[in-house]
Design a protein around this motif. Sequence first.
Motif, PDB file in Angstrom:
ATOM      1  N   ARG A 137       0.849  -1.187   0.000  1.00 60.24           N
ATOM      2  CA  ARG A 137       0.000   0.000   0.000  1.00 60.24           C
ATOM      3  C   ARG A 137       0.891   1.245   0.000  1.00 60.24           C
ATOM      4  O   ARG A 137       1.898   1.307   0.718  1.00 60.24           O
ATOM      5  CB  ARG A 137      -0.909   0.019   1.232  1.00 60.24           C
ATOM      6  N   ALA A 138       0.526   2.235  -0.812  1.00 55.50           N
ATOM      7  CA  ALA A 138       1.332   3.453  -0.919  1.00 55.50           C
ATOM      8  C   ALA A 138       0.424   4.666  -1.032  1.00 55.50           C
ATOM      9  O   ALA A 138      -0.560   4.649  -1.788  1.00 55.50           O
ATOM     10  CB  ALA A 138       2.263   3.387  -2.132  1.00 55.50           C
ATOM     11  N   ARG A 139       0.752   5.690  -0.263  1.00 51.87           N
ATOM     12  CA  ARG A 139      -0.014   6.931  -0.368  1.00 51.87           C
ATOM     13  C   ARG A 139       0.218   7.580  -1.727  1.00 51.87           C
ATOM     14  O   ARG A 139      -0.698   8.108  -2.344  1.00 51.87           O
ATOM     15  CB  ARG A 139       0.396   7.868   0.767  1.00 51.87           C
ATOM     16  N   TRP A 140       1.490   7.548  -2.185  1.00 55.95           N
ATOM     17  CA  TRP A 140       1.829   8.063  -3.505  1.00 55.95           C
ATOM     18  C   TRP A 140       2.700   7.050  -4.237  1.00 55.95           C
ATOM     19  O   TRP A 140       3.538   6.370  -3.621  1.00 55.95           O
ATOM     20  CB  TRP A 140       2.604   9.386  -3.408  1.00 55.95           C
ATOM     21  N   ILE A 141       2.513   6.985  -5.541  1.00 56.81           N
ATOM     22  CA  ILE A 141       3.322   6.124  -6.403  1.00 56.81           C
ATOM     23  C   ILE A 141       4.035   7.015  -7.413  1.00 56.81           C
ATOM     24  O   ILE A 141       3.406   7.864  -8.054  1.00 56.81           O
ATOM     25  CB  ILE A 141       2.442   5.089  -7.136  1.00 56.81           C
ATOM     26  N   VAL A 142       5.338   6.825  -7.541  1.00 57.05           N
ATOM     27  CA  VAL A 142       6.140   7.628  -8.459  1.00 57.05           C
ATOM     28  C   VAL A 142       6.655   6.736  -9.583  1.00 57.05           C
ATOM     29  O   VAL A 142       7.329   5.731  -9.332  1.00 57.05           O
ATOM     30  CB  VAL A 142       7.331   8.289  -7.737  1.00 57.05           C
ATOM     31  N   GLY A 143       6.327   7.098 -10.814  1.00 55.05           N
ATOM     32  CA  GLY A 143       6.844   6.382 -11.975  1.00 55.05           C
ATOM     33  C   GLY A 143       8.137   7.023 -12.439  1.00 55.05           C
ATOM     34  O   GLY A 143       8.134   8.140 -12.956  1.00 55.05           O
ATOM     35  N   ALA A 144       9.249   6.316 -12.236  1.00 52.79           N
ATOM     36  CA  ALA A 144      10.565   6.800 -12.657  1.00 52.79           C
ATOM     37  C   ALA A 144      11.241   5.736 -13.508  1.00 52.79           C
ATOM     38  O   ALA A 144      12.457   5.540 -13.432  1.00 52.79           O
ATOM     39  CB  ALA A 144      11.418   7.124 -11.424  1.00 52.79           C
ATOM     40  N   ASP A 145      10.440   5.064 -14.318  1.00 50.26           N
ATOM     41  CA  ASP A 145      10.922   3.901 -15.063  1.00 50.26           C
ATOM     42  C   ASP A 145      11.223   4.208 -16.530  1.00 50.26           C
ATOM     43  O   ASP A 145      11.072   3.354 -17.410  1.00 50.26           O
ATOM     44  CB  ASP A 145       9.937   2.734 -14.941  1.00 50.26           C
ATOM     45  N   GLY A 146      11.671   5.422 -16.811  1.00 48.15           N
ATOM     46  CA  GLY A 146      12.241   5.727 -18.115  1.00 48.15           C
ATOM     47  C   GLY A 146      11.251   6.074 -19.201  1.00 48.15           C
ATOM     48  O   GLY A 146      10.035   6.122 -18.992  1.00 48.15           O
ATOM     49  N   SER A 147      11.813   6.309 -20.391  1.00 46.52           N
ATOM     50  CA  SER A 147      11.007   6.825 -21.499  1.00 46.52           C
ATOM     51  C   SER A 147       9.961   5.831 -21.987  1.00 46.52           C
ATOM     52  O   SER A 147       8.953   6.230 -22.583  1.00 46.52           O
ATOM     53  CB  SER A 147      11.920   7.245 -22.660  1.00 46.52           C
ATOM     54  N   ASN A 148      10.167   4.530 -21.757  1.00 46.29           N
ATOM     55  CA  ASN A 148       9.173   3.519 -22.132  1.00 46.29           C
ATOM     56  C   ASN A 148       8.373   3.075 -20.905  1.00 46.29           C
ATOM     57  O   ASN A 148       8.055   1.897 -20.751  1.00 46.29           O
ATOM     58  CB  ASN A 148       9.859   2.314 -22.785  1.00 46.29           C
ATOM     59  N   SER A 149       8.035   4.005 -20.054  1.00 37.46           N
ATOM     60  CA  SER A 149       7.445   3.757 -18.740  1.00 37.46           C
ATOM     61  C   SER A 149       6.184   2.887 -18.774  1.00 37.46           C
ATOM     62  O   SER A 149       5.203   3.205 -19.457  1.00 37.46           O
ATOM     63  CB  SER A 149       7.104   5.104 -18.092  1.00 37.46           C
ATOM     64  N   LEU A 150       6.216   1.806 -17.999  1.00 34.54           N
ATOM     65  CA  LEU A 150       5.014   0.999 -17.790  1.00 34.54           C
ATOM     66  C   LEU A 150       4.064   1.708 -16.834  1.00 34.54           C
ATOM     67  O   LEU A 150       2.838   1.619 -16.985  1.00 34.54           O
ATOM     68  CB  LEU A 150       5.399  -0.370 -17.225  1.00 34.54           C
ATOM     69  N   VAL A 151       4.620   2.408 -15.842  1.00 32.00           N
ATOM     70  CA  VAL A 151       3.773   3.130 -14.886  1.00 32.00           C
ATOM     71  C   VAL A 151       2.919   4.151 -15.622  1.00 32.00           C
ATOM     72  O   VAL A 151       1.728   4.317 -15.329  1.00 32.00           O
ATOM     73  CB  VAL A 151       4.632   3.822 -13.810  1.00 32.00           C
ATOM     74  N   ARG A 152       3.519   4.839 -16.582  1.00 32.47           N
ATOM     75  CA  ARG A 152       2.785   5.837 -17.380  1.00 32.47           C
ATOM     76  C   ARG A 152       1.592   5.175 -18.074  1.00 32.47           C
ATOM     77  O   ARG A 152       0.484   5.729 -18.094  1.00 32.47           O
ATOM     78  CB  ARG A 152       3.743   6.460 -18.398  1.00 32.47           C
ATOM     79  N   SER A 209       5.201  18.906  -3.259  1.00 29.49           N
ATOM     80  CA  SER A 209       3.795  18.641  -3.573  1.00 29.49           C
ATOM     81  C   SER A 209       3.234  17.537  -2.689  1.00 29.49           C
ATOM     82  O   SER A 209       2.051  17.557  -2.336  1.00 29.49           O
ATOM     83  CB  SER A 209       3.656  18.271  -5.053  1.00 29.49           C
ATOM     84  N   PHE A 210       4.076  16.548  -2.336  1.00 22.12           N
ATOM     85  CA  PHE A 210       3.632  15.540  -1.372  1.00 22.12           C
ATOM     86  C   PHE A 210       3.305  16.202  -0.037  1.00 22.12           C
ATOM     87  O   PHE A 210       2.309  15.872   0.610  1.00 22.12           O
ATOM     88  CB  PHE A 210       4.725  14.488  -1.152  1.00 22.12           C
ATOM     89  N   GLU A 211       4.158  17.134   0.379  1.00 24.83           N
ATOM     90  CA  GLU A 211       3.963  17.833   1.653  1.00 24.83           C
ATOM     91  C   GLU A 211       2.635  18.579   1.690  1.00 24.83           C
ATOM     92  O   GLU A 211       1.941  18.588   2.701  1.00 24.83           O
ATOM     93  CB  GLU A 211       5.113  18.828   1.885  1.00 24.83           C
ATOM     94  N   SER A 212       2.304  19.210   0.571  1.00 24.94           N
ATOM     95  CA  SER A 212       1.063  19.992   0.517  1.00 24.94           C
ATOM     96  C   SER A 212      -0.123  19.167   0.022  1.00 24.94           C
ATOM     97  O   SER A 212      -1.233  19.680  -0.090  1.00 24.94           O
ATOM     98  CB  SER A 212       1.258  21.207  -0.400  1.00 24.94           C
ATOM     99  N   ASP A 213       0.149  17.877  -0.297  1.00 26.63           N
ATOM    100  CA  ASP A 213      -0.892  16.984  -0.813  1.00 26.63           C
ATOM    101  C   ASP A 213      -1.574  17.593  -2.032  1.00 26.63           C
ATOM    102  O   ASP A 213      -2.798  17.596  -2.161  1.00 26.63           O
ATOM    103  CB  ASP A 213      -1.929  16.684   0.278  1.00 26.63           C
ATOM    104  N   ASP A 214      -0.752  18.094  -2.965  1.00 29.20           N
ATOM    105  CA  ASP A 214      -1.276  18.814  -4.120  1.00 29.20           C
ATOM    106  C   ASP A 214      -0.442  18.484  -5.359  1.00 29.20           C
ATOM    107  O   ASP A 214       0.513  19.190  -5.699  1.00 29.20           O
ATOM    108  CB  ASP A 214      -1.247  20.323  -3.843  1.00 29.20           C
ATOM    109  N   LEU A 215      -0.792  17.409  -6.046  1.00 26.98           N
ATOM    110  CA  LEU A 215      -0.046  17.024  -7.244  1.00 26.98           C
ATOM    111  C   LEU A 215      -0.354  17.925  -8.435  1.00 26.98           C
ATOM    112  O   LEU A 215       0.391  17.942  -9.411  1.00 26.98           O
ATOM    113  CB  LEU A 215      -0.322  15.557  -7.590  1.00 26.98           C
ATOM    114  N   GLU A 216      -1.433  18.678  -8.381  1.00 27.90           N
ATOM    115  CA  GLU A 216      -1.696  19.656  -9.431  1.00 27.90           C
ATOM    116  C   GLU A 216      -0.592  20.710  -9.438  1.00 27.90           C
ATOM    117  O   GLU A 216      -0.201  21.220 -10.499  1.00 27.90           O
ATOM    118  CB  GLU A 216      -3.058  20.312  -9.226  1.00 27.90           C
ATOM    119  N   HIS A 217      -0.086  21.044  -8.257  1.00 32.27           N
ATOM    120  CA  HIS A 217       1.043  21.976  -8.158  1.00 32.27           C
ATOM    121  C   HIS A 217       2.264  21.391  -8.867  1.00 32.27           C
ATOM    122  O   HIS A 217       2.999  22.118  -9.561  1.00 32.27           O
ATOM    123  CB  HIS A 217       1.371  22.249  -6.695  1.00 32.27           C
TER     124      HIS A 217
END
Length: 374
Positions: free
Chosen positions: A142-157, A293-301
């Motif tokens: 379980r994760a509050r936030w998930i970060v996709g840092a898996d490159g230009s062919n990103s599966l997370v994306r 943005s995690f601190e402010s809970d605002d990913l739109e920022h």
Amino acid sequence: MRQSVPGATDVFVIGGGPAGLAAAIAARERGFRVLVADGAQPPIDKSCGEGLLPDGRAAMERIGIHVPLADAHPFRGVRFVSAASSAAARFPEGGCGISIRRTALHRLMSERAAQLGAGLLWGTAITGISPRGVHLGNSVVRARWIVGADGSNSLVRRWAGLDHHASRPLLRYAFRRHYRVTPWTDLMEVYWGDHCQGYATAVSHDKVCVALASHDSNLRMDKGLSLLPRLSARLAGAKAVSAERGAITGNRKLTRVWRDNVALIGDASGTVDAITGEGLGLAFSQAVVLAKSFESDDLEHYQTEHRKLAQLPLYMARLMLILDRRPWLQHRTLQVFQKRPEVFRRFLELHLGARPPLHAVKDGLTLGWGLLTA
């Protein structure tokens, strides 16, 4: 022995390259629990020019990565070289960039992340994400936030439904190799040719990193160097000391870089052509903004700031790529830079963010007039 995996975390970073480690470091510095997972084992290498411009170096140091001189080599400006001419400009205010082997940088960043308490899950394949969390085979974290840092062919994306480009990307093919040779300059060099571009940056007192980029996927290092005689002459008799590695480069801008609790960073969030030398620096700056943005809970920022960070590098990449495959324009541009070195210096300052973007209009008119009268 398999490393135990916690059942929950604040931030789960998928991808353990420099962008992912930067995100982990920035988040840990703000007190978040962080896990990083990557299918590879460190140190992770990648085809890149290995140079950090002064602004990228400053961004790296903002997350606490200070490269020892023993692991890096300084460079103090940029030189453009064509078959007939060349022009050089030094960084403003005595600024200094550094070149560092990608594997050495990865080691330093991994150590920093571990020192801060991030959990590093090397050799760990991620099989998906869902509202329940991050899937590692039959396990879910379980994760509050998930970060996709898996490159230009990103599966997370793709999993997050963010694989939509704002415009059709223009891609090039890049290859890299290291040569054992004494550096001949303290500048990063860009060699302009009719069919390709070459980049040379010293990474130590006896090694130079050489990269080649073109629109031809079959144009490899040896053939490409034969099309760049001035660079080839510099490497005459030099022994190749690393395998040739390839990658795709280009300007790729996404419509969005976050959805729900998923955010993208680094090449997964869009790319700027390697001609700018800004890829790593951008990722470091993105990491700082993302953690805030995690601190402010605002990913739109994060979306807003991410777009701002990419504006200048994308502008400069488009400007530089106008010269690509236009020999007559390359020749005239270098003539202007030779006759009016202050124009080249101002463009370099703009590139580094040391000059207000509005000045680009004036400098563009100056360059345009120079091209007409050269």
